[in-house]
Motif scaffolding. Structure first.
Motif, PDB file in Angstrom:
ATOM      1  N   LEU A   1      14.717 -28.555  28.726  1.00 38.82           N
ATOM      2  CA  LEU A   1      15.602 -29.106  28.336  1.00 38.82           C
ATOM      3  C   LEU A   1      15.892 -29.411  26.997  1.00 38.82           C
ATOM      4  O   LEU A   1      15.186 -30.375  26.266  1.00 38.82           O
ATOM      5  N   GLY A   2      16.586 -28.856  26.178  1.00 37.09           N
ATOM      6  CA  GLY A   2      16.604 -28.968  24.788  1.00 37.09           C
ATOM      7  C   GLY A   2      15.967 -28.335  23.820  1.00 37.09           C
ATOM      8  O   GLY A   2      15.705 -28.405  22.750  1.00 37.09           O
ATOM      9  N   GLU A   3      14.941 -27.437  24.455  1.00 35.18           N
ATOM     10  CA  GLU A   3      13.985 -26.850  23.614  1.00 35.18           C
ATOM     11  C   GLU A   3      14.234 -25.166  23.796  1.00 35.18           C
ATOM     12  O   GLU A   3      14.633 -24.635  24.912  1.00 35.18           O
TER      13      GLU A   3
ATOM     14  N   GLU B   1      19.359 -30.866  15.393  1.00 34.06           N
ATOM     15  CA  GLU B   1      18.462 -31.793  15.968  1.00 34.06           C
ATOM     16  C   GLU B   1      19.216 -32.536  17.123  1.00 34.06           C
ATOM     17  O   GLU B   1      18.891 -32.901  18.188  1.00 34.06           O
ATOM     18  N   SER B   2      20.617 -32.782  16.958  1.00 33.77           N
ATOM     19  CA  SER B   2      21.457 -33.611  17.958  1.00 33.77           C
ATOM     20  C   SER B   2      22.802 -32.986  18.339  1.00 33.77           C
ATOM     21  O   SER B   2      23.146 -33.279  19.207  1.00 33.77           O
ATOM     22  N   VAL B   3      23.175 -31.592  17.681  1.00 34.67           N
ATOM     23  CA  VAL B   3      24.027 -31.200  18.242  1.00 34.67           C
ATOM     24  C   VAL B   3      23.938 -29.235  18.255  1.00 34.67           C
ATOM     25  O   VAL B   3      23.387 -28.792  17.242  1.00 34.67           O
ATOM     26  N   VAL B   4      24.527 -28.812  19.153  1.00 38.85           N
ATOM     27  CA  VAL B   4      24.537 -27.402  19.077  1.00 38.85           C
ATOM     28  C   VAL B   4      25.869 -26.970  18.832  1.00 38.85           C
ATOM     29  O   VAL B   4      27.048 -27.121  19.060  1.00 38.85           O
ATOM     30  N   TYR B   5      26.075 -26.026  17.643  1.00 39.67           N
ATOM     31  CA  TYR B   5      27.370 -25.508  17.152  1.00 39.67           C
ATOM     32  C   TYR B   5      27.276 -24.088  17.706  1.00 39.67           C
ATOM     33  O   TYR B   5      26.327 -23.225  17.694  1.00 39.67           O
ATOM     34  N   VAL B   6      28.541 -23.787  18.280  1.00 40.22           N
ATOM     35  CA  VAL B   6      28.926 -22.306  18.562  1.00 40.22           C
ATOM     36  C   VAL B   6      30.151 -21.863  17.776  1.00 40.22           C
ATOM     37  O   VAL B   6      31.311 -22.547  17.661  1.00 40.22           O
ATOM     38  N   ARG B   7      30.080 -20.797  16.953  1.00 42.99           N
ATOM     39  CA  ARG B   7      30.826 -20.375  15.876  1.00 42.99           C
ATOM     40  C   ARG B   7      31.445 -21.368  14.938  1.00 42.99           C
ATOM     41  O   ARG B   7      32.488 -21.655  14.712  1.00 42.99           O
TER      42      ARG B   7
ATOM     43  N   THR C   1      25.406 -31.496  22.995  1.00 38.95           N
ATOM     44  CA  THR C   1      23.812 -31.809  22.486  1.00 38.95           C
ATOM     45  C   THR C   1      23.232 -30.887  22.887  1.00 38.95           C
ATOM     46  O   THR C   1      23.273 -30.056  23.921  1.00 38.95           O
ATOM     47  N   PRO C   2      21.802 -30.639  22.263  1.00 39.39           N
ATOM     48  CA  PRO C   2      20.758 -29.672  22.851  1.00 39.39           C
ATOM     49  C   PRO C   2      20.593 -29.597  24.307  1.00 39.39           C
ATOM     50  O   PRO C   2      20.204 -28.582  24.898  1.00 39.39           O
ATOM     51  N   ILE C   3      20.458 -31.028  24.843  1.00 41.35           N
ATOM     52  CA  ILE C   3      19.835 -30.960  26.114  1.00 41.35           C
ATOM     53  C   ILE C   3      21.072 -30.543  27.125  1.00 41.35           C
ATOM     54  O   ILE C   3      20.925 -29.665  28.282  1.00 41.35           O
ATOM     55  N   GLU C   4      22.361 -30.968  26.780  1.00 40.70           N
ATOM     56  CA  GLU C   4      23.605 -30.597  27.605  1.00 40.70           C
ATOM     57  C   GLU C   4      23.850 -29.017  27.485  1.00 40.70           C
ATOM     58  O   GLU C   4      24.074 -28.463  28.398  1.00 40.70           O
TER      59      GLU C   4
END
Length: 175
Positions: A138-140, A9-15, A21-24
């Motif tokens: 954005l973020g979706e 919901e608040s963070v995107v994780y890569v590996r 954040t999802p928007i960033e």
């Protein structure tokens, strides 16, 4: 896409590492998918300059037949070019994008729809199937599936359905 990118919901994780954040994250992908190049509907292609990535059907799992298709190519500097076709609507548009050399993340958009962005890993685009993210705002995002077409010819119309209301008789062979 796959297991490399995970949206919380608040963070995107890569590996496994938090990156934005999802928007960033979506903003970064939109920038990647919108290189500063002129879109040309029918550019002359010199084979030595462009490498085909294949023809792909864009589908959601268990959601019916594929009606949207991409033909993608990449050049030596990482620009993505190609075509998009929707065989139901008849819509045909150019594809533009690029590859982030550091992350090997490919992102592209179709036509002038610069805020609807498709993203996949370059390694995934060497396989028969590739998970992809479709950023719709954005973020979706939505997870879709790209399926490599064995015959690289794009269909130009949907399949014709029989006008007969009677079912076709089954053919049964005796053993």
């Amino acid at each position: 896409y796959g297991t490399d990118v995970i949206y919380d919901e608040s963070v995107v994780y890569v590996r496994g590492e938090p990156v934005a954040t999802p928007i960033e994250y979506t903003r970064e992908v939109m920038e990647l998918a919108n290189p500063d190049v002129e879109v040309v509907a029918e550019a002359p292609v010199v084979e030595s300059e462009w490498t085909p990535l294949g023809v792909w059907a864009l589908v959601q799992e268990n959601q019916g037949d594929a009606v949207m298709f991409f033909q993608l190519s990449v050049n030596k500097v990482g620009l993505i070019s190609g075509a998009y076709v929707n065989v139901v609507s008849g819509e045909e548009m150019p594809v533009v994008g690029q590859v982030d050399r550091a992350t090997q993340r490919a992102a592209w958009h179709i036509g002038d729809q610069t805020e609807k962005v498709f993203e996949a890993g370059m390694t995934n685009l060497t396989e028969k199937q590739a998970s992809c993210l479709v950023h719709v705002g954005l973020g979706e995002m939505q997870q879709w599936l790209l399926v490599r077409m064995e015959n690289p010819e794009l269909p130009d119309q949907p399949a014709t359905i029989s006008s007969s209301s009677e079912p076709e008789p089954a053919i049964v062979s005796n053993p």
